[in-house]
Write an enzyme that holds these catalytic residues in place. Structure first.
Site, PDB file in Angstrom:
ATOM      1  N   TRP A  34     -43.291 -43.134 -28.381  1.00 29.65           N
ATOM      2  CA  TRP A  34     -42.755 -44.171 -27.486  1.00 29.65           C
ATOM      3  C   TRP A  34     -43.865 -45.023 -26.872  1.00 29.65           C
ATOM      4  CZ3 TRP A  34     -41.458 -38.973 -27.197  1.00 29.65           C
ATOM      5  CH2 TRP A  34     -42.239 -38.185 -26.332  1.00 29.65           C
ATOM      6  N   GLU A  47     -37.210 -42.304 -22.214  1.00 31.27           N
ATOM      7  CA  GLU A  47     -37.196 -41.972 -20.796  1.00 31.27           C
ATOM      8  C   GLU A  47     -35.989 -41.115 -20.428  1.00 31.27           C
ATOM      9  OE1 GLU A  47     -39.504 -42.275 -18.630  1.00 31.27           O
ATOM     10  OE2 GLU A  47     -40.835 -43.354 -19.978  1.00 31.27           O
ATOM     11  N   GLN A  52     -35.051 -34.644 -18.276  1.00 32.51           N
ATOM     12  CA  GLN A  52     -34.775 -33.231 -18.025  1.00 32.51           C
ATOM     13  C   GLN A  52     -35.154 -32.346 -19.220  1.00 32.51           C
ATOM     14  OE1 GLN A  52     -30.845 -34.568 -16.912  1.00 32.51           O
ATOM     15  NE2 GLN A  52     -30.920 -33.339 -15.061  1.00 32.51           N
ATOM     16  N   THR A  53     -36.077 -32.864 -20.045  1.00 35.83           N
ATOM     17  CA  THR A  53     -36.522 -32.128 -21.226  1.00 35.83           C
ATOM     18  C   THR A  53     -38.031 -32.303 -21.380  1.00 35.83           C
ATOM     19  OG1 THR A  53     -34.403 -32.694 -22.267  1.00 35.83           O
ATOM     20  CG2 THR A  53     -36.106 -31.748 -23.676  1.00 35.83           C
ATOM     21  N   GLY A  93     -29.130 -30.860 -24.272  1.00 38.13           N
ATOM     22  CA  GLY A  93     -28.420 -30.517 -23.049  1.00 38.13           C
ATOM     23  C   GLY A  93     -28.135 -31.730 -22.178  1.00 38.13           C
ATOM     24  N   TYR A  94     -27.459 -31.495 -21.046  1.00 42.15           N
ATOM     25  CA  TYR A  94     -27.090 -32.576 -20.129  1.00 42.15           C
ATOM     26  C   TYR A  94     -26.507 -33.748 -20.925  1.00 42.15           C
ATOM     27  CZ  TYR A  94     -29.983 -29.894 -16.892  1.00 42.15           C
ATOM     28  OH  TYR A  94     -30.517 -28.892 -16.124  1.00 42.15           O
ATOM     29  N   TYR A 132     -36.311 -45.117 -11.044  1.00 39.25           N
ATOM     30  CA  TYR A 132     -37.322 -44.628 -11.976  1.00 39.25           C
ATOM     31  C   TYR A 132     -37.188 -45.280 -13.348  1.00 39.25           C
ATOM     32  CZ  TYR A 132     -39.495 -41.751 -15.511  1.00 39.25           C
ATOM     33  OH  TYR A 132     -40.225 -41.356 -16.592  1.00 39.25           O
ATOM     34  N   ASP A 150     -42.103 -39.878 -11.422  1.00 41.44           N
ATOM     35  CA  ASP A 150     -41.416 -38.694 -11.930  1.00 41.44           C
ATOM     36  C   ASP A 150     -42.044 -37.477 -11.258  1.00 41.44           C
ATOM     37  OD1 ASP A 150     -43.885 -38.395 -13.152  1.00 41.44           O
ATOM     38  OD2 ASP A 150     -43.093 -38.163 -15.177  1.00 41.44           O
ATOM     39  N   CYS A 211     -59.229 -29.464 -11.194  1.00 41.57           N
ATOM     40  CA  CYS A 211     -59.846 -30.506 -10.372  1.00 41.57           C
ATOM     41  C   CYS A 211     -61.248 -30.879 -10.838  1.00 41.57           C
ATOM     42  CB  CYS A 211     -59.893 -30.061  -8.911  1.00 41.57           C
ATOM     43  SG  CYS A 211     -58.268 -29.826  -8.179  1.00 41.57           S
ATOM     44  N   CYS A 214     -60.909 -33.583 -13.436  1.00 40.79           N
ATOM     45  CA  CYS A 214     -60.050 -34.716 -13.086  1.00 40.79           C
ATOM     46  C   CYS A 214     -60.854 -36.007 -12.950  1.00 40.79           C
ATOM     47  CB  CYS A 214     -59.319 -34.432 -11.779  1.00 40.79           C
ATOM     48  SG  CYS A 214     -58.280 -35.798 -11.222  1.00 40.79           S
ATOM     49  N   CYS A 220     -59.230 -37.779  -4.216  1.00 39.22           N
ATOM     50  CA  CYS A 220     -58.203 -36.820  -3.818  1.00 39.22           C
ATOM     51  C   CYS A 220     -58.530 -36.180  -2.470  1.00 39.22           C
ATOM     52  CB  CYS A 220     -58.066 -35.746  -4.903  1.00 39.22           C
ATOM     53  SG  CYS A 220     -56.694 -34.613  -4.623  1.00 39.22           S
TER      54      CYS A 220
END
Length: 342
Positions: A34, A47, A52-53, A93-94, A132, A150, A211, A214, A220
């Site tokens: 994507w 998206e 939820q996956t 699902g969903y 979102y 997200d 960290c 990062c 941070c």
């Protein structure tokens, strides 16, 4: 834990923060399918699937590619019938997400001439498109300024800003979105949002983050990243028992049931019965699965061969027809197992 010192304010020095994130991502950003397209339809599909996956599931089992092969554009999805639509979504699902995608495709065709709108308010006017998703389509398809929050982004921002409020309630989400909009890069929306999400997936992961590696550690604030984000207490898991009936007739057909409830409408499963009705029948298969806050123990009782037994919503199907039906994963597992053994 060992963590680099906070040296720069991400909000006050947001140009430097954006540059550091973009520089890291340009070299290390992952290659997802994507990310190779600017087609808003393909972006929307990815998206909605990823809401939820996990990425590994969507990629590893070919859901994204297979769905786009079945419904390559808005027009094809808008015209989709329930059964092939749910079959293409099977395993994710969903299932309401699939129907909502179709509703969105139909709205794009009816109200926007088949072309996705770019304006935020127009995107928000599409069925099932919230803050979102609208931001994701603007940023990833059109490369237009947008904030995209997200779970990965919320976690990264809560640590960046040392935010100890609850991130999954109204007040906490409002604060996270405010920071996301302030930090958002108007010049590189696609790169910035992809990078921030990937930061949360890799270095700023749940539990103990990495960290030391990062790329924006110096921005941070938190000294205890493993303690963040703060979330509401999860609901306790409720254990539920389901009893399904495995019944075949003398033609070898299997008794199946078409579901009517909102959660799985249009999917097929074995017919369910009360425990008292099947207590005398042997258990031929069992499967445990989890959905939202429920842990379900599914038992399949073998009723042998019968000429009757169907109730409202039940239908006799040949094994070939059964395999072609859209079915939720738990029932797919036990049905295929039973067909192999019987």
């Amino acid at each position: 834990m060992l963590k680099p010192r906070w040296e720069k304010d991400a909000v006050q020095e947001r140009e430097a923060f954006r540059d550091a994130l973009a520089a890291w991502f340009s070299v290390n950003g992952k290659d997802y399918p994507w990310r190779r397209t600017s087609d808003p339809y393909a972006v929307l599909v990815s998206e909605v699937m990823l809401q939820q996956t996990q990425i590994a599931t969507v990629l590893g089992r070919g859901f994204y590619t297979r769905f786009l092969e079945a419904f390559p554009d808005v027009r094809a999805l808008a015209a989709a019938e329930d059964e092939p639509l749910l079959k293409a979504w099977e395993g994710l699902g969903y299932y309401r997400r699939a129907r909502m995608l179709r509703d969105t495709a139909r709205a794009v065709g009816e109200h926007h001439g088949g072309k996705f709108p770019e304006a935020l308010e127009d995107l928000l006017g599409l069925p099932g498109v919230g803050r979102y998703t609208a931001g994701a389509v603007r940023a990833f398809a059109f490369d237009l300024p947008a904030a995209v929050v997200d779970g990965n982004v919320a976690r990264a921002i809560s640590r960046l800003m040392d935010f100890h409020g609850t991130v999954d309630d109204t007040a906490g989400l409002k604060k996270i979105w405010e920071w996301a909009e302030t930090l958002a890069d108007p010049a590189r929306p696609r790169i910035f949002n992809s990078a921030l999400m990937e930061l949360g997936q890799t270095f700023c992961r749940p539990g103990v983050p990495d960290c030391l590696s990062c790329p924006v550690a110096s921005f941070c604030r938190t000294r205890g990243p493993e303690l963040l984000p703060v979330k509401r207490k999860k609901a306790e898991v409720t254990v539920v028992a389901e009893h399904a009936l495995w019944l075949r007739d003398r033609k070898g057909r299997v008794l199946m049931h078409r579901e009517q409830g909102k959660r799985r409408e249009g999917l097929w499963r074995l017919p369910l019965r009360n425990a008292e009705e099947v207590v005398s029948l042997p258990v031929a298969a069992s499967h445990r699965y989890t959905i939202t806050r429920y842990r379900v123990d599914l038992s399949v009782h073998d009723g042998g061969i019968s000429k009757a037994g169907e109730r409202e919503g039940d239908e006799w199907k040949t094994p070939e027809e059964v395999l072609a039906l859209p079915m939720s994963s738990p029932f797919r597992v036990v049905v295929e197992r039973m067909l192999c053994e019987n």
